[in-house]
Motif scaffolding. Structure first.
Motif, PDB file in Angstrom:
ATOM      1  N   ASN A  36      69.997 -28.508 -51.154  1.00 53.81           N
ATOM      2  CA  ASN A  36      70.194 -29.825 -50.549  1.00 53.81           C
ATOM      3  C   ASN A  36      70.643 -30.854 -51.585  1.00 53.81           C
ATOM      4  O   ASN A  36      71.464 -31.729 -51.294  1.00 53.81           O
ATOM      5  CB  ASN A  36      68.904 -30.280 -49.874  1.00 53.81           C
TER       6      ASN A  36
ATOM      7  N   ASP B  59      74.042 -31.554 -50.275  1.00 55.12           N
ATOM      8  CA  ASP B  59      73.724 -32.591 -49.274  1.00 55.12           C
ATOM      9  C   ASP B  59      73.913 -32.057 -47.856  1.00 55.12           C
ATOM     10  O   ASP B  59      74.738 -32.530 -47.069  1.00 55.12           O
ATOM     11  CB  ASP B  59      74.595 -33.828 -49.487  1.00 55.12           C
TER      12      ASP B  59
ATOM     13  N   GLU C  98      63.750 -32.516 -43.784  1.00 49.92           N
ATOM     14  CA  GLU C  98      64.795 -32.310 -44.791  1.00 49.92           C
ATOM     15  C   GLU C  98      64.141 -32.078 -46.146  1.00 49.92           C
ATOM     16  O   GLU C  98      63.283 -32.858 -46.566  1.00 49.92           O
ATOM     17  CB  GLU C  98      65.718 -33.525 -44.862  1.00 49.92           C
TER      18      GLU C  98
ATOM     19  N   ARG D 100      63.689 -32.756 -49.351  1.00 49.68           N
ATOM     20  CA  ARG D 100      64.022 -33.734 -50.375  1.00 49.68           C
ATOM     21  C   ARG D 100      62.807 -33.969 -51.261  1.00 49.68           C
ATOM     22  O   ARG D 100      61.661 -33.949 -50.804  1.00 49.68           O
ATOM     23  CB  ARG D 100      64.466 -35.062 -49.754  1.00 49.68           C
TER      24      ARG D 100
END
Length: 492
Positions: free
Chosen positions: A240, A244, A252, A254
């Motif tokens: 990711n 992205d 997600e 992150r």
């Protein structure tokens, strides 16, 4: 001068002079040491800590009847809190190396069957009532009567069906299996990926995590599930950051802004004990309640006896010393799951991992519970794990549960179809309740028409009748509405 007369053996220390851990847990009497207990408790925690990630994934995937969803922070805190409290309680009261947490499978009942027809507080209210029911049955002896009434092959079939159901939830959560849109006019209800093919980096993360977990579990690597989830999460975070990727789903991967945060106890005590009967209907809510109770104590009984046998805690008659206290704590675990908002807590089979490391007493459970409590400070980490990294655990755990199908006597006509219906209807209808009901009703009918009704008994017949009423709720309601309208027209 040396004497040939043996020296008298030293008397055992008096209770007042025994170490405190030995007095509390009888560590020495069970052939263990504090070091083994600590190591066993740590091993159990590592083996089952994946539930802190998976329970929020399951409960967070559903919305209640009002459309409300629970957040990851809420569910992570609730899951860790309930696991910590109930596992420590098991250690202190039950003095057994058994750890508790939100049960896989039964949390699916809360998420996908209760929540869609009632609010979250009402769903957790039914969980509390189910826990109280388990406690009452444990102290009254009714629990054993019901357990004895349902044949062992059908209990095994329930476990197999829940395993298939859990695996299907994992495959769907990861996007490996998707629903075919009705507009396609296809006779195939599901498919692989979005168009029959696996596409995208998230699918790769799921496949890598699943294959790694399969290898580690097959090699019996301690903490295999947690290691695989962590590795898949790191892969997802790296991909990711580099690419992205937009289509991860609800979570997600992150890097969080902070690793430590205050727990979110907003679900604590948010229960409505009676509202679910009004929202879902008295009959449906009663059947849901019975499903929670049946799933809870059947799973617990099998896990407790198997882990206790592995720990060599059973007597010559096969009974577990202090079983009454253990079952009582198990019932309290279901209550705690409802009060915290984490779904019913039950004894985990992963407790056997700690037993394999030498755990024999409740000290190991206290260690496991304290480690669960420590995770309350690190809830932001749970928000990093995407479904594609956590879902492989559902598939693997489901597969391990399905492996018990070898215990079903498929050659016996009394069980062939009832066991199949139980195991198949659960995943095919996305409903544990439907599967249990179909299996019990068909079993009672098969036995009755084979002239063996007396072997069924009134207890099982009554449970089957309750499920028959559940399946007939819609036709009965429709008939009542038509009757009222007909009378109204005549009266008008």
């Amino acid at each position: 001068m040396r004497s040939d007369t043996p020296e008298p053996a030293s008397p055992p220390p008096s209770p007042a002079h025994r170490p405190i851990l030995d007095r509390l847990f009888d560590v020495r009497g069970r052939g263990s040491t504090p070091g083994r207990e600590v190591r066993g408790g740590l091993t159990t925690f590592v083996a089952m800590s994946y539930i802190i990630l998976l329970n929020p994934l399951i409960l967070g995937a559903s919305a209640d009847v009002t459309g409300a969803r629970l957040t990851t922070d809420q569910l992570t805190t609730a899951t860790a809190t309930a696991a910590a409290v109930t596992t420590v309680l098991m250690g202190l009261v039950g003095n057994a190396p058994l750890a508790l947490a939100a049960g896989l499978g039964v949390n699916g009942v809360v998420a996908f069957q209760l929540a869609p027809v009632m609010t979250w507080p009402q769903a957790f209210g039914l969980v509390v009532l189910a826990g109280l029911g388990i406690v009452l049955m444990a102290v009254s002896g009714v629990r054993e009567r019901i357990i004895n009434a349902i044949p062992a092959p059908l209990k095994t079939a329930i476990t197999v069906g829940i395993g298939l159901y859990v695996a299907l939830v994992g495959l769907v959560s990861a996007g490996f299996v998707t629903r075919t849109p009705d507009a396609a006019h296809s006779t195939v209800p599901v498919r692989m990926g979005l168009d029959g093919r696996l596409q995208g980096w998230p699918a790769l993360v799921f496949c890598v995590g699943l294959l790694l977990m399969v290898v580690l579990v097959s090699r019996r690597t301690p903490g295999a599930v947690l290691i695989s989830i962590a590795a898949a999460t790191l892969l997802a975070v790296g991909l990711n950051l580099a690419l992205d990727i937009p289509d991860w789903g609800l979570v997600e991967p992150r890097v969080p802004d902070q690793l430590v945060s205050a727990p979110d106890f907003s679900l604590l005590g948010r229960v409505d004990l009676v509202g679910g009967f009004a929202s879902a209907g008295a009959v449906a809510a009663t059947v849901f309640l019975c499903t929670l109770v049946l799933s809870g104590f059947f799973d617990a009984m099998g896990t407790i006896t198997s882990v206790a046998a592995e720990a060599r805690l059973t007597g010559a008659d096969g009974r577990v010393p202090g079983m009454g206290r253990v079952l009582l704590v198990d019932g309290v675990g279901a209550v705690a799951g409802g009060l915290t908002g984490s779904s019913p807590n039950t004894v985990f089979l992963e407790s056997a991992a700690g037993v394999g490391e030498g755990a024999r007493t409740g000290l190991a459970s206290v260690v496991t519970g304290l480690l669960f409590g420590l995770t309350l400070l690190f809830t932001p980490l749970a928000a990093v794990v995407p479904a594609q990294a956590a879902a492989p655990a559902l598939v693997v755990v489901g597969g391990l549960m399905v492996a018990r199908c070898r215990l079903i006597p498929w050659q016996d006509p009394d069980y062939t179809i009832p066991a199949f219906l139980t195991a198949a209807v659960i995943p095919f209808t996305y409903s544990i309740t439907n599967g249990i009901g179909a299996g019990l009703i068909s079993f009672v009918l098969v036995r009755t028409f084979r002239g063996r009704w007396r072997e069924v008994g009134w207890t099982l017949t009554g449970i089957a009748a309750l499920f028959a009423a559940y399946f007939a709720v819609a036709p009965i309601e429709s008939a009542l509405v038509k009757t009222v309208l007909f009378k109204t027209v005549l009266g008008g």
